[in-house]
Design a protein around this motif. Structure first.
Motif, short mmCIF file in Angstrom:
data_model
loop_
_atom_site.label_atom_id
_atom_site.label_comp_id
_atom_site.label_asym_id
_atom_site.label_seq_id
_atom_site.Cartn_x
_atom_site.Cartn_y
_atom_site.Cartn_z
N GLU A 106 0.84 -1.18 0.00
CA GLU A 106 0.00 0.00 0.00
C GLU A 106 0.89 1.25 0.00
O GLU A 106 2.11 1.16 0.13
CB GLU A 106 -0.91 0.00 1.24
N ARG A 107 0.24 2.41 -0.11
CA ARG A 107 1.02 3.65 -0.15
C ARG A 107 1.87 3.81 1.11
O ARG A 107 3.03 4.22 1.05
CB ARG A 107 0.09 4.86 -0.31
N GLY A 108 1.30 3.49 2.26
CA GLY A 108 2.06 3.61 3.50
C GLY A 108 3.25 2.68 3.55
O GLY A 108 4.31 3.03 4.07
N ASP A 109 3.10 1.48 2.99
CA ASP A 109 4.23 0.55 2.95
C ASP A 109 5.36 1.11 2.10
O ASP A 109 6.54 1.00 2.46
CB ASP A 109 3.78 -0.79 2.35
N LEU A 110 5.02 1.73 0.98
CA LEU A 110 6.03 2.33 0.11
C LEU A 110 6.74 3.47 0.81
O LEU A 110 7.96 3.64 0.68
CB LEU A 110 5.40 2.81 -1.19
N GLU A 111 5.99 4.27 1.56
CA GLU A 111 6.61 5.36 2.31
C GLU A 111 7.55 4.82 3.36
O GLU A 111 8.66 5.35 3.56
CB GLU A 111 5.53 6.24 2.94
N HIS A 112 7.16 3.76 4.03
CA HIS A 112 8.04 3.16 5.04
C HIS A 112 9.33 2.63 4.41
O HIS A 112 10.41 2.77 5.00
CB HIS A 112 7.30 2.03 5.76
N LEU A 113 9.22 2.04 3.23
CA LEU A 113 10.42 1.57 2.54
C LEU A 113 11.34 2.74 2.20
O LEU A 113 12.57 2.62 2.32
CB LEU A 113 10.04 0.81 1.27
N LEU A 114 10.75 3.85 1.79
CA LEU A 114 11.57 5.03 1.48
C LEU A 114 12.24 5.57 2.74
O LEU A 114 13.45 5.86 2.73
CB LEU A 114 10.68 6.11 0.85
N TRP A 115 11.48 5.72 3.81
CA TRP A 115 12.06 6.22 5.06
C TRP A 115 13.21 5.31 5.51
O TRP A 115 14.28 5.79 5.91
CB TRP A 115 11.01 6.25 6.17
N ASP A 116 12.95 4.01 5.45
CA ASP A 116 13.96 3.05 5.89
C ASP A 116 15.22 3.16 5.05
O ASP A 116 16.34 3.12 5.57
CB ASP A 116 13.37 1.64 5.78
N ARG A 117 15.06 3.34 3.75
CA ARG A 117 16.22 3.44 2.86
C ARG A 117 17.02 4.70 3.13
O ARG A 117 18.26 4.68 3.13
CB ARG A 117 15.75 3.42 1.39
N VAL A 118 16.32 5.83 3.37
CA VAL A 118 17.02 7.09 3.65
C VAL A 118 17.85 6.98 4.92
O VAL A 118 19.03 7.35 4.96
CB VAL A 118 16.01 8.26 3.75
N LEU A 119 17.24 6.47 5.98
CA LEU A 119 17.98 6.34 7.24
C LEU A 119 19.12 5.33 7.12
O LEU A 119 20.21 5.54 7.65
CB LEU A 119 17.02 5.93 8.36
N HIS A 120 18.85 4.22 6.45
CA HIS A 120 19.91 3.22 6.30
C HIS A 120 21.06 3.77 5.48
O HIS A 120 22.24 3.48 5.78
CB HIS A 120 19.34 1.95 5.64
N ARG A 121 20.77 4.56 4.46
CA ARG A 121 21.83 5.18 3.66
C ARG A 121 22.71 6.07 4.53
O ARG A 121 23.95 6.03 4.44
CB ARG A 121 21.21 6.00 2.53
N GLU A 122 22.07 6.88 5.38
CA GLU A 122 22.84 7.75 6.27
C GLU A 122 23.72 6.94 7.21
O GLU A 122 24.88 7.27 7.46
CB GLU A 122 21.89 8.64 7.07
#
Length: 295
Positions: free
Chosen positions: A114-130
């Motif tokens: 769902e849209r929320g799942d996609l947002e969570h994947l994005l948030w997770d990727r941004v933090l993991h990248r940092e």
């Protein structure tokens, strides 16, 4: 002679009736509707074995606090620990993902996203990248607006750790007022901070496993409080946390946390004295009682 006129002459002679063109009707204009904030995006809460595939980031640390509560100082101190990376405020809650047509919606739906799942994947990727770029073990995020999305952060990262940072409510309001006295008269500053304070308390009450620390205790006894916090996070205490080093403009971005002189010094500065009880405005008194700032 037009067809309509000929037809009307014949009809008039035989029936006394005539044909008339119907008036053109205009479609009604849609009623204006006020702009609304998008509804909360639906999402799943990963758990157990799912975490290994659903999240790159593990056991993140979130500082939950009001504005003007000393979260930038705490961020600097934690970021000086050799195992903790604490970037500037990231405002994850304002990052959204949208499927722009039916095909993309159906494609993601077929994946169970769902849209929320996609947002969570994005948030997770941004933090993991940092975190990966820092070479450290755990990330710390301290955007004050996180207080309004505590439950979603907990659902996104079920293994997250939460640090609740308190400060005397009147000191919070006064600091917010002093940051822009013209734009924020004191009475308005009090109204502005109240929702933050209430949200901090709501999140703190919902998380028995979280860790609570006071800004005044950090500035009064920084080593003691950092030792306590490190114990909560399962880390060894690091003396560097007390002297995190002078900071440049690149490290203190205006609008993404406190950038003033006290923070730039690189050491913990003594906080302002607590206000006398008679200086606390009525709207803040119940929160002072809830946080035991009554003496």
């Amino acid at each position: 002679m037009s067809l309509t006129r000929s037809l009307n002459r014949a009809l008039t002679a035989t029936t006394g009736l005539q044909v008339r063109r119907a008036p053109r009707l205009q479609a009604p204009k849609p009623a204006a509707t006020p702009a609304k904030r998008p509804a909360a995006a639906p999402y799943r809460c990963p758990s157990g074995e799912e975490l290994a595939t659903e999240r790159l980031l593990r056991r993140p640390v979130f500082i939950i606090s009001s504005i003007r509560s000393g979260s930038t100082l705490l961020r600097m101190m934690l970021g000086a620990h050799p195992r903790l990376h604490a970037p500037h405020e990231l405002h994850l809650g304002r990052m959204e993902v949208t499927c722009t047509n039916w095909f993309s919606q159906r494609a993601m739906g077929a994946l169970g996203l769902e849209r929320g799942d996609l947002e969570h994947l994005l948030w997770d990727r941004v933090l993991h990248r940092e975190l990966a770029r820092s070479g450290k073990d755990f990330v710390v995020e301290k955007t004050p607006a996180n207080v309004y999305m505590y439950r979603r952060l907990r659902d996104c990262w079920p293994d997250a750790r939460f640090v609740f940072l308190l400060r005397h409510p009147e000191s919070v309001a006064r600091s917010w007022h002093e940051s822009d006295p013209v734009k924020r008269p004191y009475d308005k500053a009090v109204r502005d901070v109240l929702p933050y304070l209430a949200a901090v308390e709501e999140a703190r009450a919902a998380d028995a496993a979280g860790f609570t620390v006071r800004y005044e205790d950090i500035t009064e006894s920084p080593e003691r409080e950092m030792r306590r916090l490190c114990a909560f996070l399962g880390l060894d205490y690091a003396p560097a946390m007390l002297h995190y080093g002078e900071k440049s403009d690149a490290e203190l971005v205006r609008g993404l946390g406190d950038w003033r002189d006290n923070i730039r010094t690189g050491t913990v500065q003594r906080g302002r004295p607590l206000p006398e009880a008679d200086r606390v405005p009525a709207p803040l008194r119940s929160m002072c009682e809830a946080w035991d700032y009554t003496s």
